[in-house]
Motif scaffolding. Sequence first.
Motif, short mmCIF file in Angstrom:
data_model
loop_
_atom_site.label_atom_id
_atom_site.label_comp_id
_atom_site.label_asym_id
_atom_site.label_seq_id
_atom_site.Cartn_x
_atom_site.Cartn_y
_atom_site.Cartn_z
N GLN A 157 -22.93 -5.38 -6.79
CA GLN A 157 -21.61 -5.98 -6.95
C GLN A 157 -20.52 -4.91 -6.83
O GLN A 157 -20.79 -3.72 -7.03
CB GLN A 157 -21.52 -6.61 -8.34
CG GLN A 157 -21.76 -5.63 -9.47
CD GLN A 157 -22.06 -6.32 -10.79
OE1 GLN A 157 -21.16 -6.87 -11.40
NE2 GLN A 157 -23.31 -6.29 -11.22
N GLN A 184 -24.28 1.37 -12.94
CA GLN A 184 -23.14 1.04 -12.09
C GLN A 184 -21.83 1.53 -12.70
O GLN A 184 -20.93 1.96 -11.98
CB GLN A 184 -23.12 -0.47 -11.83
CG GLN A 184 -24.27 -0.92 -10.92
CD GLN A 184 -24.50 -2.40 -10.95
OE1 GLN A 184 -24.52 -3.03 -12.01
NE2 GLN A 184 -24.69 -3.01 -9.78
N ARG A 190 -23.18 -6.49 -14.86
CA ARG A 190 -23.44 -5.16 -14.32
C ARG A 190 -24.39 -4.41 -15.25
O ARG A 190 -24.71 -4.87 -16.35
CB ARG A 190 -22.14 -4.39 -14.09
CG ARG A 190 -21.70 -3.41 -15.16
CD ARG A 190 -21.43 -4.01 -16.49
NE ARG A 190 -20.80 -3.04 -17.39
CZ ARG A 190 -20.76 -3.18 -18.69
NH1 ARG A 190 -21.33 -4.21 -19.28
NH2 ARG A 190 -20.15 -2.28 -19.45
N MET A 237 -17.43 -2.64 -8.04
CA MET A 237 -16.99 -2.08 -9.32
C MET A 237 -15.59 -1.52 -9.11
O MET A 237 -15.23 -1.10 -8.01
CB MET A 237 -17.95 -1.01 -9.81
CG MET A 237 -19.35 -1.51 -10.16
SD MET A 237 -19.40 -2.55 -11.64
CE MET A 237 -19.10 -1.32 -12.92
N HIS A 251 -15.73 -3.01 -14.99
CA HIS A 251 -16.62 -4.06 -14.50
C HIS A 251 -15.77 -5.18 -13.93
O HIS A 251 -16.02 -5.69 -12.84
CB HIS A 251 -17.49 -4.53 -15.66
CG HIS A 251 -18.22 -5.81 -15.43
ND1 HIS A 251 -18.87 -6.10 -14.26
CD2 HIS A 251 -18.41 -6.89 -16.25
CE1 HIS A 251 -19.44 -7.31 -14.36
NE2 HIS A 251 -19.16 -7.80 -15.54
#
Length: 393
Positions: A357, A157, A153, A359, A279
Motif C-alpha cells: 500500500q 512499512q 499496514r 505510505m 499510515h
Amino acid sequence: MSGSTTSRRAVLGAVLAAVAVTASACGSPQEAASGGLTVGVVYSQSGPLASYGAQYAEGFKAGLAYATGGTGKIGERQVEVTWIDDAGDPVKAVSAAKDLIGKGVKVLAGSTSSGVALQVAPLAAENKVLFVSGPAASDAVTGANKYTFRSGRQSYQDVLTAKAYLGDGKKVLVFAPDSAFGKSNVAAVQNVLGGAGATVTDIAVPATATDFTPFANQVKAAAPDLVFVAWAGTTAGAMWQALDQQGVLASTKVVTGLDIRASWAGFGAGGTKLNLLAHYFDGAADNAAYQALKAAVPGGKTDLFHPDGFAAAQMIVHALQGSPDDVDKMVGSLEGYSFDSVKGKLTIRAEDHALLQPMFQAKLSGSGDALTATPSGTLTPEDAAPPAAAMKG
C-alpha cells in the motif's frame, strides 16, 4: 456540484442501510449460516485502543456498503455482522473467537491490538477459518499462516517511510512501549536502518508507565542522530510533553507516526518540529472509496484507522464472492488480489499476505486544536513493501 452531492447522499443512504443490516444480526451465527453469511468482528470497542476500534468499525460499515453496492448482500445472501468487544485483551479475544467458530462462523475480522492478532491468528489456522486482522501493526501477523490476512499496514512499512529522514546520521534510538507493538517496531528499525549501517538501540518503556520524565532523560543522554518514537494509546500526550520538556525535540531529529486526529494537540508546542510518517490522514488521498467513506463517517472527517476497516470489508466481500462457504477458496481469491481502496491501490502479496500500500510523509502546521496535516512525500506500494516473510502454516 449537485451531482456530487446526490452521489454522496446515495452512498450515505446505502451505508445507513448496511448499518441497519449489521445491527439486526441478533440470531445465532449458526442459525444464520444456511441463509445469511455471518462475519464475526472481534475488536477494541472498549479499553486503551477504543478510539482506534471505533474508527475501524465505522470504516468497516462504510466499506461493506461500498463493496456490495449498498445491498449488504453476496448474491442473495445477507452479510450479517456480529460485533464483539475484546477490550484489547488477548484472552477475551480468543474466547470470543472460539465461541464464534463453535457457532459455525467462518470469517473473523478485527484485532485492533497486535497482542490480540498474534493470539487469534493461530486459532484461525487451527480451525481453518478466514481471519482478516485490522489495525494491529505487528510484522508477525504477515506470514502467520495461510488463513491470516491483514487490512492495515505493518511496522516495517512505517520504518521504511521513516528511513528517508535519517540522512547521514548513523546513531538511531527507538523509543517504544514494552509490548508486542513496541517490539515489532524495534525489530523493524533494526532490520531497515540497522541494515543500512546505522547503530540501533532502544528504550522499552513499561506499557503501564505514566511518568515519562526518566525515560526522556535517557533519550537526551544517549544523544542519537535520530529518535524513532513508536507509541499508541491514551498516554501519548504525557509522553510527548516529557520529551519536549526535557529538550529531546530541540536536541535531535525526532521521527514518529501520525496518530489519530484527536491526539495531534498532544504533541504540544513541538508538534510542528516533528518529522511524521503517516499510515493515513484525512486528505492524504482522494478517490471514489475515499469519497464514499467521507460521506459515511460522522462529520465527514476520515481518520487514521477508517481505511483499515473499509479495506477489511472490501477483502471479506471479495472472499465471500469467491466462495461463500469454502474457506480455502476464500483464501485463494484473496492471494494476489489488487483493489482500489481509501489509500489508493492495495495488493495482497500472495506468498505471505502482506498488504502492499502507499505510505505517506507529513508535516503539521498551526497549533492546538487547529493543527492540520499536509503530505510532504508519498512512498509507492513497491517502495514501502516489506521483505517477504516465510509462511508459517
